[in-house]
Design a protein around this motif. Structure first.
Motif, mmCIF file in Angstrom:
data_model
loop_
_atom_site.group_PDB
_atom_site.id
_atom_site.type_symbol
_atom_site.label_atom_id
_atom_site.label_comp_id
_atom_site.label_asym_id
_atom_site.label_seq_id
_atom_site.Cartn_x
_atom_site.Cartn_y
_atom_site.Cartn_z
ATOM 1 N N PHE A 1 -10.217 -6.799 -20.558
ATOM 2 C CA PHE A 1 -10.436 -5.484 -19.963
ATOM 3 C C PHE A 1 -9.952 -4.356 -20.864
ATOM 4 O O PHE A 1 -10.630 -3.340 -21.014
ATOM 5 N N GLY A 2 -8.773 -4.511 -21.461
ATOM 6 C CA GLY A 2 -8.243 -3.469 -22.336
ATOM 7 C C GLY A 2 -9.051 -3.316 -23.607
ATOM 8 O O GLY A 2 -9.267 -2.204 -24.085
ATOM 9 N N SER B 1 -12.465 -1.646 -22.632
ATOM 10 C CA SER B 1 -12.329 -0.237 -22.250
ATOM 11 C C SER B 1 -11.914 0.626 -23.453
ATOM 12 O O SER B 1 -12.363 1.763 -23.582
ATOM 13 N N SER B 2 -11.060 0.102 -24.318
ATOM 14 C CA SER B 2 -10.673 0.854 -25.518
ATOM 15 C C SER B 2 -11.857 1.012 -26.461
ATOM 16 O O SER B 2 -12.043 2.066 -27.078
ATOM 17 N N ARG C 1 -15.008 1.033 -25.610
ATOM 18 C CA ARG C 1 -15.951 1.990 -25.009
ATOM 19 C C ARG C 1 -15.460 3.423 -25.130
ATOM 20 O O ARG C 1 -16.257 4.361 -25.179
ATOM 21 N N ALA C 2 -14.130 3.597 -25.165
ATOM 22 C CA ALA C 2 -13.570 4.945 -25.294
ATOM 23 C C ALA C 2 -13.680 5.475 -26.713
ATOM 24 O O ALA C 2 -13.362 6.634 -26.965
ATOM 25 N N THR D 1 -4.957 -1.935 -26.821
ATOM 26 C CA THR D 1 -5.237 -3.241 -26.223
ATOM 27 C C THR D 1 -3.943 -4.014 -26.012
ATOM 28 O O THR D 1 -3.762 -4.664 -24.979
#
Length: 78
Positions: free
Chosen positions: A36-37, A40-41, A43-44, A55
């Motif tokens: 997940f980290g 999401s990182s 994608r950011a 992460t």
């Protein structure tokens, strides 16, 4: 009454289960934090060392949280 093997002297069976629950929960939380980290990182828009540090933070947070809940659940079952 003989002491079961594998249990260090002075350490109860319940404490050993709680520690094992925390360790297993920590590893599962680290794995989910990596997935997940990392996504999401990514994608950011983070790349390089920023991606790795973010992460890593999410992994440790997820591991600590899930490990704590697993330890509490193991303590309740004792």
């Amino acid at each position: 009454m003989p002491v079961p093997q594998g249990v260090p002297k002075g350490e109860s069976q319940c404490l050993q289960r709680v520690k094992m629950g925390f360790a297993i929960g920590f590893m599962v939380g680290m794995g989910s934090g990596f997935l997940f980290g990392g996504f999401s990182s990514f994608r950011a828009g983070l790349r390089g060392i920023n991606l790795l540090t973010n992460t890593g933070k999410v992994m440790v947070q997820g591991g600590g949280t899930f490990g704590t809940f697993m330890a509490i659940g193991s303590a309740i079952r004792c």
